[in-house]
Design a protein around this motif. Structure first.
Motif, PDB file in Angstrom:
ATOM      1  N   LYS A 114      52.835   3.708  55.397  1.00 47.50           N
ATOM      2  CA  LYS A 114      54.270   4.157  55.293  1.00 47.50           C
ATOM      3  C   LYS A 114      54.706   4.494  56.462  1.00 47.50           C
ATOM      4  CE  LYS A 114      57.631   6.893  53.032  1.00 47.50           C
ATOM      5  NZ  LYS A 114      57.980   7.738  52.243  1.00 47.50           N
ATOM      6  N   ASP A 115      55.959   3.979  57.104  1.00 44.67           N
ATOM      7  CA  ASP A 115      56.702   4.399  58.340  1.00 44.67           C
ATOM      8  C   ASP A 115      55.786   3.977  59.494  1.00 44.67           C
ATOM      9  OD1 ASP A 115      58.786   5.492  56.976  1.00 44.67           O
ATOM     10  OD2 ASP A 115      57.800   7.580  56.782  1.00 44.67           O
ATOM     11  N   TYR A 150      56.178  -3.693  58.404  1.00 43.16           N
ATOM     12  CA  TYR A 150      56.525  -2.569  58.501  1.00 43.16           C
ATOM     13  C   TYR A 150      57.046  -1.914  57.253  1.00 43.16           C
ATOM     14  CZ  TYR A 150      60.025   1.726  58.958  1.00 43.16           C
ATOM     15  OH  TYR A 150      60.529   2.884  58.712  1.00 43.16           O
ATOM     16  N   THR A 151      55.912  -0.830  56.786  1.00 40.07           N
ATOM     17  CA  THR A 151      55.903  -0.461  55.507  1.00 40.07           C
ATOM     18  C   THR A 151      57.055   0.782  55.067  1.00 40.07           C
ATOM     19  OG1 THR A 151      53.649  -0.883  55.233  1.00 40.07           O
ATOM     20  CG2 THR A 151      54.543   0.512  53.738  1.00 40.07           C
ATOM     21  N   LYS A 152      58.113   0.435  54.447  1.00 36.49           N
ATOM     22  CA  LYS A 152      59.072   1.514  54.054  1.00 36.49           C
ATOM     23  C   LYS A 152      58.593   2.537  53.153  1.00 36.49           C
ATOM     24  CE  LYS A 152      62.626  -1.583  55.313  1.00 36.49           C
ATOM     25  NZ  LYS A 152      63.910  -2.697  54.703  1.00 36.49           N
ATOM     26  N   ASP A 153      57.914   1.996  52.356  1.00 35.23           N
ATOM     27  CA  ASP A 153      57.480   3.033  51.118  1.00 35.23           C
ATOM     28  C   ASP A 153      56.248   2.554  50.591  1.00 35.23           C
ATOM     29  OD1 ASP A 153      57.651   5.092  49.453  1.00 35.23           O
ATOM     30  OD2 ASP A 153      58.894   4.288  47.822  1.00 35.23           O
ATOM     31  N   TYR A 176      58.333  -3.256  52.055  1.00 39.78           N
ATOM     32  CA  TYR A 176      58.004  -3.416  53.565  1.00 39.78           C
ATOM     33  C   TYR A 176      58.767  -4.542  53.889  1.00 39.78           C
ATOM     34  CZ  TYR A 176      55.226  -7.513  51.850  1.00 39.78           C
ATOM     35  OH  TYR A 176      55.129  -8.650  51.480  1.00 39.78           O
ATOM     36  N   GLU A 177      58.999  -4.328  55.364  1.00 39.52           N
ATOM     37  CA  GLU A 177      59.927  -5.370  56.054  1.00 39.52           C
ATOM     38  C   GLU A 177      58.782  -6.660  56.667  1.00 39.52           C
ATOM     39  OE1 GLU A 177      62.342  -5.098  60.235  1.00 39.52           O
ATOM     40  OE2 GLU A 177      63.318  -4.099  58.244  1.00 39.52           O
ATOM     41  N   ASP A 235      62.946  -8.790  53.580  1.00 37.13           N
ATOM     42  CA  ASP A 235      62.430  -7.368  53.134  1.00 37.13           C
ATOM     43  C   ASP A 235      61.863  -7.698  51.713  1.00 37.13           C
ATOM     44  OD1 ASP A 235      63.601  -5.615  54.735  1.00 37.13           O
ATOM     45  OD2 ASP A 235      65.780  -5.998  54.114  1.00 37.13           O
TER      46      ASP A 235
END
Length: 145
Positions: free
Chosen positions: A85-86, A105-108, A124-125, A135
């Protein structure tokens, strides 16, 4: 949790560049897998068959608590994807057609455990060779047979 499990993986890519609604269709796979717990990390191992190609892809999912998940692939394709995450993780992705550089890129990241089931959701992106392509969301359910 038993050693023999059933793994359900559903994925969705929100392709904002194509403009076509049908590009955002979810994909779901249900497959038998092996599960074990070692050093407080969950491992799920399964094999993926690729249509039209001889051979397969061996997959290992490693869950390290609630903040990190890794997918290791070997065989027809090879990579070591890290979801944290992040954070952004870069990894080469070897395919039968050549190598790509993935940026994740892990958003959650959510991991929920019970006695006979593990539910995972990752938002993630994804970028390939430095260009954002989607996304994405992956949902996994590991449950005892």
């Amino acid at each position: 949790m038993t050693k023999d499990v059933l793994l359900t993986i559903s994925g969705l890519h929100y392709d904002e560049f194509s403009g076509r609604e049908d590009d955002n269709e979810p994909i779901e796979v249900i497959t038998p897998a092996a599960y074990y717990l070692k050093n407080n990390k969950h491992y799920i191992i399964y094999e993926e068959v690729v249509e039209g190609m001889p051979g397969s892809i061996k997959n290992k999912i490693r869950i390290s608590g609630e903040d990190q998940l890794e997918i290791l692939k070997s065989g027809l394709s090879g990579t070591h994807m890290v979801f944290e995450k992040d954070k952004i993780h870069m990894t080469p992705y070897e395919t039968p057609y050549g190598e790509l550089l993935l940026g994740i890129y892990t958003k959650d990241l959510k991991v929920e455990e019970s006695d006979d089931r593990i539910n995972i959701r990752i938002n993630y992106e994804l970028d390939i060779n430095g260009d954002k392509v989607a996304d994405s969301e992956i949902k996994m359910c590991v449950k005892a047979k």
